[in-house]
Motif scaffolding. Structure first.
Motif, mmCIF file in Angstrom:
data_model
loop_
_atom_site.group_PDB
_atom_site.id
_atom_site.type_symbol
_atom_site.label_atom_id
_atom_site.label_comp_id
_atom_site.label_asym_id
_atom_site.label_seq_id
_atom_site.Cartn_x
_atom_site.Cartn_y
_atom_site.Cartn_z
ATOM 1 N N ASP A 1 0.857 -1.175 0.000
ATOM 2 C CA ASP A 1 0.000 0.000 0.000
ATOM 3 C C ASP A 1 0.897 1.229 0.000
ATOM 4 O O ASP A 1 1.869 1.290 0.752
ATOM 5 C CB ASP A 1 -0.898 -0.007 1.244
ATOM 6 C CG ASP A 1 -1.983 1.049 1.193
ATOM 7 O OD1 ASP A 1 -1.811 2.059 0.472
ATOM 8 O OD2 ASP A 1 -3.005 0.887 1.885
ATOM 9 N N PHE A 2 0.605 2.205 -0.853
ATOM 10 C CA PHE A 2 1.426 3.402 -0.913
ATOM 11 C C PHE A 2 1.420 4.160 0.412
ATOM 12 O O PHE A 2 2.422 4.753 0.799
ATOM 13 C CB PHE A 2 0.941 4.326 -2.034
ATOM 14 C CG PHE A 2 1.474 3.950 -3.385
ATOM 15 C CD1 PHE A 2 2.544 4.621 -3.948
ATOM 16 C CD2 PHE A 2 0.912 2.896 -4.091
ATOM 17 C CE1 PHE A 2 3.044 4.267 -5.194
ATOM 18 C CE2 PHE A 2 1.407 2.532 -5.340
ATOM 19 C CZ PHE A 2 2.473 3.213 -5.890
ATOM 20 N N ALA A 3 0.295 4.158 1.116
ATOM 21 C CA ALA A 3 0.217 4.851 2.399
ATOM 22 C C ALA A 3 1.103 4.156 3.428
ATOM 23 O O ALA A 3 1.216 2.929 3.448
ATOM 24 C CB ALA A 3 -1.224 4.884 2.892
ATOM 25 N N PHE A 4 1.758 4.964 4.300
ATOM 26 C CA PHE A 4 2.584 4.379 5.344
ATOM 27 C C PHE A 4 1.723 3.518 6.272
ATOM 28 O O PHE A 4 0.608 3.916 6.632
ATOM 29 C CB PHE A 4 3.248 5.473 6.184
ATOM 30 C CG PHE A 4 4.284 6.287 5.463
ATOM 31 C CD1 PHE A 4 4.756 5.922 4.216
ATOM 32 C CD2 PHE A 4 4.796 7.429 6.056
ATOM 33 C CE1 PHE A 4 5.713 6.675 3.561
ATOM 34 C CE2 PHE A 4 5.764 8.198 5.411
ATOM 35 C CZ PHE A 4 6.216 7.816 4.158
ATOM 36 N N PRO A 5 2.226 2.376 6.683
ATOM 37 C CA PRO A 5 1.485 1.563 7.654
ATOM 38 C C PRO A 5 1.500 2.209 9.032
ATOM 39 O O PRO A 5 2.346 3.072 9.319
ATOM 40 C CB PRO A 5 2.252 0.236 7.654
ATOM 41 C CG PRO A 5 3.646 0.616 7.270
ATOM 42 C CD PRO A 5 3.505 1.752 6.294
ATOM 43 N N ASP A 6 0.592 1.799 9.876
ATOM 44 C CA ASP A 6 0.537 2.290 11.249
ATOM 45 C C ASP A 6 1.840 1.906 11.952
ATOM 46 O O ASP A 6 2.173 0.721 12.030
ATOM 47 C CB ASP A 6 -0.663 1.668 11.964
ATOM 48 C CG ASP A 6 -0.888 2.261 13.351
ATOM 49 O OD1 ASP A 6 0.094 2.698 13.974
ATOM 50 O OD2 ASP A 6 -2.042 2.259 13.817
ATOM 51 N N PRO A 7 2.595 2.878 12.474
ATOM 52 C CA PRO A 7 3.878 2.549 13.127
ATOM 53 C C PRO A 7 3.726 1.667 14.358
ATOM 54 O O PRO A 7 4.700 1.036 14.785
ATOM 55 C CB PRO A 7 4.448 3.926 13.489
ATOM 56 C CG PRO A 7 3.273 4.843 13.505
ATOM 57 C CD PRO A 7 2.335 4.328 12.467
#
Length: 287
Positions: A102-108
């Protein structure tokens, strides 16, 4: 005996080292790196590299996987395990492996940053033939992304630049944007004219080189004049000397640009002296 590498907390033979196919460093070049030189079994300017790593991580909102002290211990452990006298330690931090692409950063909170390190042994690193003969460069258009001050793993275009130079029978390439030299493919660029050392000022256009900072400090301490400003390829061709700096090349003279000899076409006294000072000072402060 296999080289030992570090992968997310484990020391492994290189053939057993693995990262996930979902690692964002692999899928998106979503990561940063550093390279620290080793001379005489000791690390050169580790503190500078650690500070730049922290800055790069912060600019990308990436979590540091270990503390600076832990990172130093890993470096030393790898140097010892692999019996590296002269060479380098490469480290890479990525955002880690998300469950889906997914282009969006994953939840840290759900994905842990990934850390890998490995060594490369290069006997006689400080006695490179290029330091004695100088290197020849070509100029190419700089079409990289705009945040070159972050040391990301997005290195495809610099690699292409190296290959352009190789195809032309030269050693490296200097990149040019809006008529001005930015930097080399993996190094900072300098010219010397009438005793004045000129190199591009810091900004988002170039990497804030650790060796660059040290060399400029040593130059000023040696009462050499320094100007931090952009310069053109034509200005470089008309210079008395030119050189590059990087963690692995230290200070290396440039003797030809786009087929035109720089100065006498041989390594100049300013570059040679700065290399001597840099190596002497770096060895004295290595850890």
């Amino acid at each position: 005996m296999s080289r030992i590498v570090y992968v997310n907390g484990d020391y492994l033979p290189e053939e057993d080292a693995k990262v996930s196919v979902f690692d964002r460093g692999f899928l998106f070049a979503d990561g940063v790196y550093e390279v620290t030189s080793v001379l005489g079994g000791k690390l050169i300017d580790f503190d500078g590299h650690a500070k730049r790593l922290a800055r790069s991580l912060g600019e990308l909102d990436l979590a540091a996987p270990v503390t600076t002290d832990e990172l130093l211990a890993i470096h030393r452990n790898l140097v010892e395990r692999n019996d590296v006298t002269d060479g380098m330690v490469y480290l890479q931090v990525t955002r880690g492996a998300a469950p889906d692409r997914d282009f969006a950063f994953p939840d840290p909170d759900e994905v842990r940053s990934s850390l890998i390190l490995f060594t490369q042994s290069k006997p006689g690193l400080a006695d490179s033939p290029a330091a004695k003969t100088g290197i020849r460069v070509i100029s190419i258009e700089d079409i990289r992304w705009g945040r070159r001050d972050i040391k990301t793993v997005q290195l495809l275009y610099p690699s292409m630049g190296k290959m352009m130079a190789k195809k032309a029978g030269k050693d490296d390439a200097w990149m040019v944007e809006d008529g001005m030299v930015t930097e080399g493919t993996s190094n900072n660029a300098y010219i010397v004219k009438d005793g004045v050392i000129v190199t591009r000022n810091l900004g988002t256009e170039i990497l804030h080189g650790i060796t660059r900072a040290a060399v400029l400090r040593f130059a000023r301490e040696a009462q050499m004049r320094v100007e931090e400003r952009p310069f053109t390829i034509e200005e470089a061709k008309d210079a008395d000397e030119a050189f590059i700096t990087s963690a692995s090349a230290f200070v290396t003279p440039v003797v030809e640009i786009d087929g035109t000899p720089v100065g006498s076409g041989t390594p100049g006294p300013v570059a040679e002296r700065l290399r001597e000072i840099y190596l002497e000072e770096s060895r004295a402060t290595a850890i």
